[in-house]
Write an enzyme that holds these catalytic residues in place. Structure first.
Site, PDB file in Angstrom:
ATOM      1  N   GLU B  62       0.802  -1.290   0.034  1.00 50.71           N
ATOM      2  CA  GLU B  62       0.073  -0.052   0.136  1.00 50.71           C
ATOM      3  C   GLU B  62       0.771   1.200   0.127  1.00 50.71           C
ATOM      4  O   GLU B  62       0.580   2.179  -0.470  1.00 50.71           O
ATOM      5  CB  GLU B  62      -0.964   0.039   1.071  1.00 50.71           C
ATOM      6  CG  GLU B  62      -2.235  -0.860   1.138  1.00 50.71           C
ATOM      7  CD  GLU B  62      -2.978  -0.739  -0.038  1.00 50.71           C
ATOM      8  OE1 GLU B  62      -3.143   0.474  -0.410  1.00 50.71           O
ATOM      9  OE2 GLU B  62      -4.106  -1.449  -0.283  1.00 50.71           O
ATOM     10  N   GLU B 115      -3.334  12.924  -3.988  1.00 47.76           N
ATOM     11  CA  GLU B 115      -2.062  13.512  -3.724  1.00 47.76           C
ATOM     12  C   GLU B 115      -1.494  12.992  -2.500  1.00 47.76           C
ATOM     13  O   GLU B 115      -2.094  12.745  -1.680  1.00 47.76           O
ATOM     14  CB  GLU B 115      -2.308  15.055  -3.760  1.00 47.76           C
ATOM     15  CG  GLU B 115      -1.438  15.932  -3.851  1.00 47.76           C
ATOM     16  CD  GLU B 115      -1.554  17.372  -3.830  1.00 47.76           C
ATOM     17  OE1 GLU B 115      -0.661  18.238  -3.994  1.00 47.76           O
ATOM     18  OE2 GLU B 115      -2.794  17.838  -3.734  1.00 47.76           O
TER      19      GLU B 115
END
Lengths: 229, 229
Positions: B62, B115
């Site tokens: 992840e 972002e």
DNA sequence: CCAAAAGTGTTTCACGTACACCCATGC
DNA sequence: GCATGGGTGTACGTGAAACACTTTTGG
């Protein structure tokens, strides 16, 4: 088979290493597995987490169901998600450890455990799954944490003698402590309340009883005090 | 909807608090959520654990997918299973914290994160889910652990000056340390290798560079040595 | 030569550690 | 009165904390 998900999900369990203390030393509560896998082998108590209960609640519930224990000190240890730790399927387990006052508690077996028994830490059987490793981690955590947090009191009766307190530390830390230095240090902390009582039924001078003063401990902690043995 | 189970199962995720350090202080890496719930809010990176990967692997994957980070120091923090922590369904998350050398790493956003940005610890936005609490726990763990384990080196370049090392501790522990005592203590441990190099491009006397000697640290630890700041 | 940070020792105090004897009580 | 463990004080050494000046280098 009522529950369907888009992606495969690991099963989630809680397992709990229960420590107790008596005159003989540190003990661990194990249950004999009544079901496969590892049927007949000893294991630490635990079971599946329900979708509508928190992890802590699951641990407390399993402990009560399998051993009859209630209202014990419980703390999360770590979470183990090794791929092949359960032969049936992928099982992730949240491991806990618990501390109980052996003097106060009766233990009983129940549900899918055939029997619940206290084992001495230095005479443990080989355990089911990866429970040996979990137990080892729990013991290391206990040894480390007992030195800087007053969790050891959870293993003693509410009223205890300084000798009992010192023995508890000697057993858990596996080394001898000096009696005078120990008493100086622990009394100097100011977290013990001296009671107007002494122990009963001993064949020698009776020792004074003390109680751990949790409120005072918290007050001191807020002021920067650090418990340390 | 291919996966069916007899009992309902919580979803399992990993979330990771990523710490980094630069001249300005301690930073945390956050991602802006591109999807509901909490769309547009900042969160710590994380995602679902696949049934065929370990927890550590899931956290590393992840981290790479969402931020591009690889080969970072990673350690399990705790597991959170509060019932309503995710509005969609029951989600249990295994929280990690990571330490990265900011000087070495470029960060990029990817997949379901819009972002990824570094935030100063003293200027954090309100986070999605219960990530504020997880971040707070991670910071407490870092503050505690940096004092008795040499994990702080993970935040510094491989070659560093004693001034950089001291600053790292001052920033994390949020208090000033005495320069002479610090140098005496850390050099006295014998876990730093003095290099034949000094820092470059400074407008004053250049400081000597050192490297953390992991092998020597391990050797000493086996002999009972305890790292402590 | 000036600014800026590197580098270096000593003194003091608190705390940990080592250590031995008298006292109270029950039998 | 004796056996058993309860209870107490001091001396020493180690390590933490406080503290200020000289040196090196670049501009």
């Amino acid at each position: 088979m009522a529950y369907k998900y888009e992606f495969a999900r690991p099963a989630l369990t809680v397992d709990c290493v229960v420590f107790g203390l008596d005159d003989e030393g540190l003990k661990v509560l194990l249950i004999e597995r009544a079901l496969e896998p590892f049927r007949g082998r000893w294991a630490i108590p635990g079971g599946f987490v329900r979708v509508d209960e928190s992890l802590d609640d699951a641990a407390l519930r399993e402990l009560q169901e399998e051993t009859g224990l209630k209202k014990v000190f419980l703390e999360q240890l770590c979470t183990v998600g090794t791929l092949d730790r359960d032969p049936r399927e992928r099982v992730v387990t949240v491991a806990y450890y618990a501390l109980v006052r052996l003097s106060n508690h009766r233990v009983q077996a129940a549900t899918d455990a055939r029997e619940a028994l206290w084992f001495a830490m230095d005479d443990l059987p080989t355990l089911a799954f990866d429970h040996d490793q979990i137990l080892e981690s729990a013991y290391e955590r206990l040894q480390a944490k007992v030195r800087y947090q007053p969790i050891g009191f959870e293993l003693l009766p509410n009223k205890f003698t300084l000798r009992q307190l010192q023995s508890m530390y000697e057993i858990i830390l596996d080394r001898e402590l000096d009696k005078r230095n120990f008493r100086k240090k622990i009394l100097g902390m100011g977290v013990l309340t001296e009671l107007d009582e002494v122990e009963a039924d001993v064949a020698h001078r009776a020792a004074r009883l003390y109680r751990f003063n949790k409120a005072e401990y918290r007050r001191l902690t807020k002021q920067g005090f650090n418990f340390e043995i």
